[in-house]
Write a protein that holds these residues in place. Structure first.
Motif, PDB file in Angstrom:
ATOM      1  N   LYS A  44      25.470 -19.201  -0.612  1.00  0.00           N
ATOM      2  CA  LYS A  44      26.733 -19.207  -0.478  1.00  0.00           C
ATOM      3  C   LYS A  44      27.131 -20.531  -0.459  1.00  0.00           C
ATOM      4  O   LYS A  44      28.291 -21.149  -1.223  1.00  0.00           O
ATOM      5  CB  LYS A  44      27.336 -18.587   0.684  1.00  0.00           C
ATOM      6  CG  LYS A  44      26.977 -17.006   0.780  1.00  0.00           C
ATOM      7  CD  LYS A  44      27.058 -16.374   2.214  1.00  0.00           C
ATOM      8  CE  LYS A  44      26.436 -16.901   3.360  1.00  0.00           C
ATOM      9  NZ  LYS A  44      25.011 -16.828   3.254  1.00  0.00           N
ATOM     10  N   THR A  45      26.788 -21.282   0.354  1.00  0.00           N
ATOM     11  CA  THR A  45      27.121 -22.831   0.603  1.00  0.00           C
ATOM     12  C   THR A  45      26.793 -23.376  -0.693  1.00  0.00           C
ATOM     13  O   THR A  45      27.527 -24.286  -1.214  1.00  0.00           O
ATOM     14  CB  THR A  45      26.143 -23.650   1.725  1.00  0.00           C
ATOM     15  OG1 THR A  45      26.282 -22.956   2.810  1.00  0.00           O
ATOM     16  CG2 THR A  45      26.361 -24.908   1.543  1.00  0.00           C
ATOM     17  N   THR A  46      25.961 -23.016  -1.451  1.00  0.00           N
ATOM     18  CA  THR A  46      25.258 -23.824  -2.735  1.00  0.00           C
ATOM     19  C   THR A  46      26.502 -23.534  -3.811  1.00  0.00           C
ATOM     20  O   THR A  46      26.941 -24.476  -4.614  1.00  0.00           O
ATOM     21  CB  THR A  46      24.059 -23.226  -3.248  1.00  0.00           C
ATOM     22  OG1 THR A  46      23.082 -23.318  -2.384  1.00  0.00           O
ATOM     23  CG2 THR A  46      23.814 -23.570  -4.920  1.00  0.00           C
ATOM     24  N   PHE A  86      32.902 -28.448   5.882  1.00  0.00           N
ATOM     25  CA  PHE A  86      31.337 -28.124   5.631  1.00  0.00           C
ATOM     26  C   PHE A  86      30.701 -27.191   6.678  1.00  0.00           C
ATOM     27  O   PHE A  86      31.496 -27.146   7.592  1.00  0.00           O
ATOM     28  CB  PHE A  86      30.800 -29.481   5.844  1.00  0.00           C
ATOM     29  CG  PHE A  86      30.807 -30.323   4.535  1.00  0.00           C
ATOM     30  CD1 PHE A  86      29.914 -30.176   3.657  1.00  0.00           C
ATOM     31  CD2 PHE A  86      31.775 -31.323   4.233  1.00  0.00           C
ATOM     32  CE1 PHE A  86      30.033 -31.007   2.417  1.00  0.00           C
ATOM     33  CE2 PHE A  86      31.722 -31.962   3.268  1.00  0.00           C
ATOM     34  CZ  PHE A  86      30.997 -31.998   2.384  1.00  0.00           C
ATOM     35  N   GLN A  87      29.930 -26.511   6.454  1.00  0.00           N
ATOM     36  CA  GLN A  87      29.191 -25.810   7.488  1.00  0.00           C
ATOM     37  C   GLN A  87      28.914 -26.434   8.927  1.00  0.00           C
ATOM     38  O   GLN A  87      29.159 -26.201   9.940  1.00  0.00           O
ATOM     39  CB  GLN A  87      27.882 -25.122   6.837  1.00  0.00           C
ATOM     40  CG  GLN A  87      27.201 -24.132   7.678  1.00  0.00           C
ATOM     41  CD  GLN A  87      26.171 -23.247   6.852  1.00  0.00           C
ATOM     42  OE1 GLN A  87      26.005 -23.368   5.608  1.00  0.00           O
ATOM     43  NE2 GLN A  87      25.827 -22.297   7.392  1.00  0.00           N
ATOM     44  N   ASN A  88      28.485 -27.952   8.346  1.00  0.00           N
ATOM     45  CA  ASN A  88      28.165 -28.587   9.621  1.00  0.00           C
ATOM     46  C   ASN A  88      29.275 -29.711   9.785  1.00  0.00           C
ATOM     47  O   ASN A  88      29.284 -30.591   8.939  1.00  0.00           O
ATOM     48  CB  ASN A  88      26.827 -29.288   9.420  1.00  0.00           C
ATOM     49  CG  ASN A  88      26.110 -30.160  10.574  1.00  0.00           C
ATOM     50  OD1 ASN A  88      27.063 -30.353  11.427  1.00  0.00           O
ATOM     51  ND2 ASN A  88      25.055 -30.652  10.265  1.00  0.00           N
ATOM     52  N   LEU A 163      36.258 -22.794   3.275  1.00  0.00           N
ATOM     53  CA  LEU A 163      35.753 -22.902   4.654  1.00  0.00           C
ATOM     54  C   LEU A 163      34.405 -22.445   4.818  1.00  0.00           C
ATOM     55  O   LEU A 163      34.184 -21.076   4.551  1.00  0.00           O
ATOM     56  CB  LEU A 163      36.687 -22.353   5.567  1.00  0.00           C
ATOM     57  CG  LEU A 163      38.187 -22.754   5.791  1.00  0.00           C
ATOM     58  CD1 LEU A 163      38.916 -21.800   6.264  1.00  0.00           C
ATOM     59  CD2 LEU A 163      38.176 -24.118   6.304  1.00  0.00           C
ATOM     60  N   ASP A 164      33.368 -23.148   5.241  1.00  0.00           N
ATOM     61  CA  ASP A 164      31.960 -22.783   5.231  1.00  0.00           C
ATOM     62  C   ASP A 164      31.557 -22.449   6.550  1.00  0.00           C
ATOM     63  O   ASP A 164      31.397 -23.373   7.378  1.00  0.00           O
ATOM     64  CB  ASP A 164      31.048 -23.982   4.408  1.00  0.00           C
ATOM     65  CG  ASP A 164      29.568 -23.063   4.185  1.00  0.00           C
ATOM     66  OD1 ASP A 164      29.428 -22.030   4.623  1.00  0.00           O
ATOM     67  OD2 ASP A 164      28.909 -23.900   3.685  1.00  0.00           O
ATOM     68  N   GLU A 165      31.528 -21.158   6.838  1.00  0.00           N
ATOM     69  CA  GLU A 165      31.133 -20.725   8.498  1.00  0.00           C
ATOM     70  C   GLU A 165      32.015 -21.343   9.356  1.00  0.00           C
ATOM     71  O   GLU A 165      31.433 -22.104  10.354  1.00  0.00           O
ATOM     72  CB  GLU A 165      29.680 -21.100   8.695  1.00  0.00           C
ATOM     73  CG  GLU A 165      28.608 -20.425   7.600  1.00  0.00           C
ATOM     74  CD  GLU A 165      28.611 -18.644   8.044  1.00  0.00           C
ATOM     75  OE1 GLU A 165      29.151 -18.319   8.860  1.00  0.00           O
ATOM     76  OE2 GLU A 165      27.675 -18.440   7.126  1.00  0.00           O
TER      77      GLU A 165
HETATM   78 MG   LIG Z   1      25.496 -21.553   4.193  1.00  0.00          MG
END
Ligand SMILES: [Mg+2]
Ligand SMILES: Nc1ncnc2c1ncn2[C@@H]1O[C@H](COP(=O)(O)OP(=O)(O)OP(=O)(O)O)[C@@H](O)[C@H]1O
Length: 239
Positions: A44-46, A86-88, A163-165
């Protein structure tokens, strides 16, 4: 209507001969709110990295805002139109203070410093976090960092969001606030999340990424469900 994002037959893998995503087709139209769910490591992030040009596909075509994007220079032109959170959050926040971080995007877009700061203040107000303006980004709480990273992309007035997570590490209150913010945005977005309930409340259509493919089953309806209360005896309120 033209899609804002169009992925045609995208395949990608980090290791040669080992595809992670295979012949992915995905479109995001103006005003459309899509959720993307899938197991850890599904890619998913990819997929978000591919849409924003941070990595290049093995094959297939990526069109953003009607432009075919192949190389870094193609993506450079459109990157500020895609607000990618980003997720982070630590990958997003780079400046010492919140206000500087939120002003950085508009400054980069060519606004004068005073105008960029004005825009940053306006965005913080919109998200109801003006109180954080002069705080150091590195000692914000996890949830505060998340909302501030959303501010850093909204200040650029993007045409869509990825929006990632976004709910990881958010307490119920901050999560509710984020739901309200998203529901009030007249922007197309793609939200990657494992939080079904959050997706049910913020997106109109949910896609599943699994076994290298995107699956869309319109008969799957996410529903809001009751939650257990580990602290049921502790005083709390519900909205
Ligand atoms: Mg991810
Ligand atoms: N730079 C990289 N080099 C090699 N492998 C990578 C790289 N980045 C990610 N991977 C691998 O690719 C796979 C997909 O990663 P990705 O981060 O896209 O998954 P995800 O669906 O976002 O998972 P999660 O739900 O845990 O966030 C994982 O197996 C991951 O270990």
């Amino acid at each position: 209507m033209k899609p804002l994002v169009s992925l045609k037959n995208i395949s990608f893998g980090y290791k040669r001969e080992k595809p992670l995503l295979q012949e992915i087709n995905l479109q995001l139209f103006p005003q459309e709110k899509i959720g993307l769910i899938g197991p850890n490591g599904a890619g998913k992030t990819t997929l978000a990295f591919l849409i924003t040009g941070l990595i290049q596909p093995w094959q297939g075509e990526i069109e953003i805002l009607g432009q075919v994007c192949k190389e870094e220079k193609d993506f450079q032109k459109i990157r500020s139109k895609i607000g990618f959170v980003f997720q982070n959050a630590d990958d997003q926040l780079i400046f010492p203070t919140v206000l500087e971080d939120v002003a950085f995007g508009p400054l980069n877009q060519g606004l004068k410093p005073e105008q960029a700061l004005e825009k940053a203040k306006k965005t913080l107000k919109q998200l109801n976090i003006e109180r954080l303006a002069s705080r150091n980004t590195f000692n914000l709480s996890g949830g505060e960092k998340k909302i501030v990273s959303i501010a850093t992309v909204l200040s650029m007035e993007p045409q869509m969001l990825i929006l990632d997570e976004p709910t990881v590490g958010l307490d119920e209150n901050s999560r509710d606030k984020l739901i309200e913010i998203l529901n009030n945005l007249e922007l197309a977005y793609l939200i990657i999340s494992h939080d079904y309930d959050f997706l049910a409340r913020t997106t109109d259509k949910q896609l599943i990424l699994k076994d290298k493919k995107i699956i869309y089953d319109p008969s799957v309806v996410l529903h809001k469900h009751e939650h257990a209360h580990p602290l049921g005896y502790v005083y709390h309120t519900h909205k």
